[in-house]
Design a protein around this motif. Structure first.
Motif, PDB file in Angstrom:
ATOM      1  N   GLN A 160       0.857  -1.157  -0.011  1.00 27.17           N
ATOM      2  CA  GLN A 160       0.004   0.027  -0.083  1.00 27.17           C
ATOM      3  C   GLN A 160       0.850   1.342   0.016  1.00 27.17           C
ATOM      4  OE1 GLN A 160      -2.468  -0.398   3.717  1.00 27.17           O
ATOM      5  NE2 GLN A 160      -4.043  -1.903   2.283  1.00 27.17           N
ATOM      6  N   LEU A 161       1.961   1.053   0.762  1.00 27.60           N
ATOM      7  CA  LEU A 161       2.970   2.388   0.828  1.00 27.60           C
ATOM      8  C   LEU A 161       3.376   2.633  -0.587  1.00 27.60           C
ATOM      9  CD1 LEU A 161       4.551   4.626   2.361  1.00 27.60           C
ATOM     10  CD2 LEU A 161       5.882   2.749   2.946  1.00 27.60           C
ATOM     11  N   ASN A 162       3.906   1.458  -1.226  1.00 31.97           N
ATOM     12  CA  ASN A 162       4.551   1.837  -2.663  1.00 31.97           C
ATOM     13  C   ASN A 162       3.261   2.315  -3.701  1.00 31.97           C
ATOM     14  OD1 ASN A 162       7.138   0.925  -2.012  1.00 31.97           O
ATOM     15  ND2 ASN A 162       6.565  -1.209  -2.105  1.00 31.97           N
ATOM     16  N   GLN A 163       2.277   1.735  -3.413  1.00 26.64           N
ATOM     17  CA  GLN A 163       1.210   2.234  -4.234  1.00 26.64           C
ATOM     18  C   GLN A 163       0.810   3.839  -4.067  1.00 26.64           C
ATOM     19  OE1 GLN A 163      -2.860   0.150  -3.766  1.00 26.64           O
ATOM     20  NE2 GLN A 163      -3.130   0.493  -5.960  1.00 26.64           N
ATOM     21  N   VAL A 164       0.655   4.135  -2.775  1.00 28.32           N
ATOM     22  CA  VAL A 164       0.369   5.513  -2.523  1.00 28.32           C
ATOM     23  C   VAL A 164       1.407   6.395  -2.978  1.00 28.32           C
ATOM     24  CG1 VAL A 164      -0.010   6.966  -0.749  1.00 28.32           C
ATOM     25  CG2 VAL A 164      -1.365   4.788  -0.782  1.00 28.32           C
ATOM     26  N   THR A 165       2.559   5.909  -2.919  1.00 25.44           N
ATOM     27  CA  THR A 165       3.776   6.708  -3.256  1.00 25.44           C
ATOM     28  C   THR A 165       3.738   6.818  -4.707  1.00 25.44           C
ATOM     29  OG1 THR A 165       5.243   5.663  -1.506  1.00 25.44           O
ATOM     30  CG2 THR A 165       6.285   7.006  -3.345  1.00 25.44           C
ATOM     31  N   GLY A 166       3.350   5.948  -5.583  1.00 17.60           N
ATOM     32  CA  GLY A 166       3.368   6.155  -7.080  1.00 17.60           C
ATOM     33  C   GLY A 166       2.385   6.867  -7.239  1.00 17.60           C
ATOM     34  N   TYR A 167       0.982   6.896  -6.675  1.00 17.85           N
ATOM     35  CA  TYR A 167      -0.232   7.788  -7.016  1.00 17.85           C
ATOM     36  C   TYR A 167       0.338   9.227  -6.784  1.00 17.85           C
ATOM     37  CZ  TYR A 167      -3.258   3.588  -7.740  1.00 17.85           C
ATOM     38  OH  TYR A 167      -3.708   2.655  -8.152  1.00 17.85           O
ATOM     39  N   VAL A 168       0.787   9.399  -5.543  1.00 16.58           N
ATOM     40  CA  VAL A 168       1.090  10.943  -5.037  1.00 16.58           C
ATOM     41  C   VAL A 168       1.889  11.508  -5.923  1.00 16.58           C
ATOM     42  CG1 VAL A 168       1.972  12.294  -3.153  1.00 16.58           C
ATOM     43  CG2 VAL A 168       0.477  10.302  -2.599  1.00 16.58           C
ATOM     44  N   TRP A 170       2.985  10.547  -9.192  1.00 15.82           N
ATOM     45  CA  TRP A 170       2.428  10.969 -10.501  1.00 15.82           C
ATOM     46  C   TRP A 170       1.497  12.134 -10.560  1.00 15.82           C
ATOM     47  CZ3 TRP A 170       4.618   9.811 -14.551  1.00 15.82           C
ATOM     48  CH2 TRP A 170       5.728   8.886 -14.882  1.00 15.82           C
ATOM     49  N   ALA A 171       0.848  12.007  -9.377  1.00 14.91           N
ATOM     50  CA  ALA A 171      -0.478  13.525  -9.386  1.00 14.91           C
ATOM     51  C   ALA A 171       0.442  14.490  -9.230  1.00 14.91           C
ATOM     52  CB  ALA A 171      -1.013  12.972  -8.238  1.00 14.91           C
ATOM     53  N   LEU A 172       1.513  14.814  -8.549  1.00 13.64           N
ATOM     54  CA  LEU A 172       2.200  15.931  -8.336  1.00 13.64           C
ATOM     55  C   LEU A 172       2.774  16.384  -9.730  1.00 13.64           C
ATOM     56  CD1 LEU A 172       3.569  15.503  -4.809  1.00 13.64           C
ATOM     57  CD2 LEU A 172       1.819  17.184  -5.528  1.00 13.64           C
ATOM     58  N   ARG A 173       3.562  15.326 -10.398  1.00 10.55           N
ATOM     59  CA  ARG A 173       3.908  15.514 -11.919  1.00 10.55           C
ATOM     60  C   ARG A 173       3.160  16.011 -12.655  1.00 10.55           C
ATOM     61  NH1 ARG A 173       7.979  10.146 -11.564  1.00 10.55           N
ATOM     62  NH2 ARG A 173       9.495  10.904 -10.416  1.00 10.55           N
ATOM     63  N   ALA A 174       1.712  15.613 -12.822  1.00 17.45           N
ATOM     64  CA  ALA A 174       0.806  15.964 -13.624  1.00 17.45           C
ATOM     65  C   ALA A 174       0.360  17.474 -13.294  1.00 17.45           C
ATOM     66  CB  ALA A 174      -0.306  15.016 -13.877  1.00 17.45           C
ATOM     67  N   ALA A 175       0.230  17.644 -11.920  1.00 24.24           N
ATOM     68  CA  ALA A 175       0.074  19.030 -11.664  1.00 24.24           C
ATOM     69  C   ALA A 175       0.904  20.020 -11.991  1.00 24.24           C
ATOM     70  CB  ALA A 175      -0.399  18.976 -10.017  1.00 24.24           C
ATOM     71  N   THR A 176       2.338  19.545 -11.920  1.00 20.55           N
ATOM     72  CA  THR A 176       3.310  20.375 -12.303  1.00 20.55           C
ATOM     73  C   THR A 176       3.284  20.942 -13.718  1.00 20.55           C
ATOM     74  OG1 THR A 176       4.864  19.522 -10.737  1.00 20.55           O
ATOM     75  CG2 THR A 176       6.020  20.481 -12.553  1.00 20.55           C
ATOM     76  N   VAL A 177       3.135  19.735 -14.686  1.00 16.17           N
ATOM     77  CA  VAL A 177       2.868  19.831 -16.239  1.00 16.17           C
ATOM     78  C   VAL A 177       1.808  21.057 -16.349  1.00 16.17           C
ATOM     79  CG1 VAL A 177       2.410  18.873 -18.342  1.00 16.17           C
ATOM     80  CG2 VAL A 177       3.892  17.748 -16.662  1.00 16.17           C
ATOM     81  N   LEU A 178       0.504  20.840 -15.690  1.00 16.05           N
ATOM     82  CA  LEU A 178      -0.462  21.740 -16.004  1.00 16.05           C
ATOM     83  C   LEU A 178      -0.075  22.950 -15.461  1.00 16.05           C
ATOM     84  CD1 LEU A 178      -3.523  19.632 -14.730  1.00 16.05           C
ATOM     85  CD2 LEU A 178      -2.857  19.879 -16.978  1.00 16.05           C
ATOM     86  N   PHE A 179       0.514  23.354 -14.498  1.00 18.75           N
ATOM     87  CA  PHE A 179       0.929  24.560 -14.223  1.00 18.75           C
ATOM     88  C   PHE A 179       1.890  25.257 -15.176  1.00 18.75           C
ATOM     89  CE2 PHE A 179       0.194  23.042  -9.679  1.00 18.75           C
ATOM     90  CZ  PHE A 179      -0.925  23.814  -9.391  1.00 18.75           C
ATOM     91  N   LEU A 180       2.615  24.530 -15.774  1.00 14.38           N
ATOM     92  CA  LEU A 180       3.771  24.753 -16.755  1.00 14.38           C
ATOM     93  C   LEU A 180       2.979  25.485 -18.026  1.00 14.38           C
ATOM     94  CD1 LEU A 180       6.680  25.066 -17.705  1.00 14.38           C
ATOM     95  CD2 LEU A 180       6.551  23.021 -18.532  1.00 14.38           C
ATOM     96  N   VAL A 181       2.317  24.580 -18.373  1.00 18.14           N
ATOM     97  CA  VAL A 181       1.147  25.185 -19.412  1.00 18.14           C
ATOM     98  C   VAL A 181       0.418  26.301 -19.161  1.00 18.14           C
ATOM     99  CG1 VAL A 181      -0.749  24.287 -20.892  1.00 18.14           C
ATOM    100  CG2 VAL A 181       0.954  22.670 -20.269  1.00 18.14           C
TER     101      VAL A 181
END
Length: 294
Positions: A160-168, A170-181
């Motif tokens: 569960q820890l590894n799964q949550v880590t991946g989700y968090v 990737w979500a932050l990376r996606a948000a970073t891309v959106l902020f850049l655009v």
């Protein structure tokens, strides 16, 4: 027309001075967007660092049989310490295990009255460099003679820890891309308004033979300057805010593994400034293109 850097710089400075309000708007927009981007990078780095720290605290506990000798314990410990997946091995004696239980039940001393000290077992607490290696280490321990009943490792928690880590992450990376655009679009619109106010001047320059590059360069330099100023302000605020957060977390959140080493502040500073400059250049370049078609 030949390239004249001094002329272009003077024109860029004049444009910023004559359109001070729009320049301030462009700088502010860039600063806000880069600030949001910087906060996203900090959050991503700290969350990843915290999860990594929490993951290191996940341990496999291997209990020794009651009739095990000290020589066998030392041999097993040295062997497990040689596993490449293992970061640390801590031996816990029967007496230490009993003391730990006493500490846990310090507010309920009546429970200890009926507890037989002989039920405690010596054990090894095996801390892993990578929590995902728990299955492999447990399998090797079984091969060494440890039964399934003598192994305790929270595989479900690790998964569960590894799964949550991946989700968090990737979500932050996606948000970073959106902020850049969003940053590129906002700075582009701000500079487009400034260029629109001088569209007649651009049309005259084109009619007298000015090349696209000659017309575009002062605006690109203007966007570069605005992006550089805004990004530098935002980057300094981000680095300063990160230092304050780490200092606050060390005292207010002592059980949360927040570390200053989780963020490379120099790299973040350079990346944010570079992104701000790129935003200014791209935004101004895109904005001026449509006005070059006379």
């Amino acid at each position: 027309m030949r390239f004249n850097l001094g002329f272009f710089l003077r024109e860029a400075a004049k444009n910023m001075r004559l359109n001070a309000l729009m320049s301030v708007t462009a700088v502010t927009t860039t600063a806000v967007c880069v600030l949001v981007l910087g906060v996203g990078l900090l959050v991503s780095a700290h969350v990843e660092g915290i999860l990594r720290g929490v993951g290191k605290d996940v341990a496999i506990t291997a209990f020794f049989p009651e009739d095990v000798t000290r020589e066998q314990i030392d041999q097993d410990r040295r062997q497990v310490e040689g596993y490449p997946e293992v970061e640390e091995v801590v031996f816990v004696s029967e007496a230490e295990a009993l003391n730990r239980v006493k500490d846990m039940l310090s507010e309920q001393p009546e429970v200890m009255e009926g507890l037989d000290p002989d039920i405690m077992q010596a054990s090894m607490e095996i801390r892993l460099a990578d929590p995902e290696a728990s299955d492999a280490v447990a399998e090797r321990l079984r091969a060494e003679g440890f039964s399934e009943e003598n192994l305790n490792y929270p595989q479900q928690t690790i998964s569960q820890l590894n799964q949550v880590t991946g989700y968090v992450i990737w979500a932050l990376r996606a948000a970073t891309v959106l902020f850049l655009v969003a940053s590129v679009l906002l700075i582009s619109n701000a500079i487009r308004i400034s260029i629109f106010a001088r569209r007649k001047e651009i049309e005259v320059m084109k009619l007298v033979g000015a090349s696209d590059g000659f017309v575009r360069t002062p605006f690109v330099l203007e966007g570069l300057a605005q992006g550089l100023i805004g990004a530098t302000i935002a980057a300094l605020v981000v680095v300063w805010g990160n230092a304050i957060f780490v200092e606050w977390a060390s005292s207010a959140l002592p059980f949360v593994p927040v570390s200053s080493s989780a963020v490379n502040t120099l790299l973040v500073l350079l990346v944010l400034i570079a992104v701000g400059v790129l935003i200014g250049i791209v935004g101004s370049f895109v904005s001026v293109r449509r006005f070059l078609r006379v």
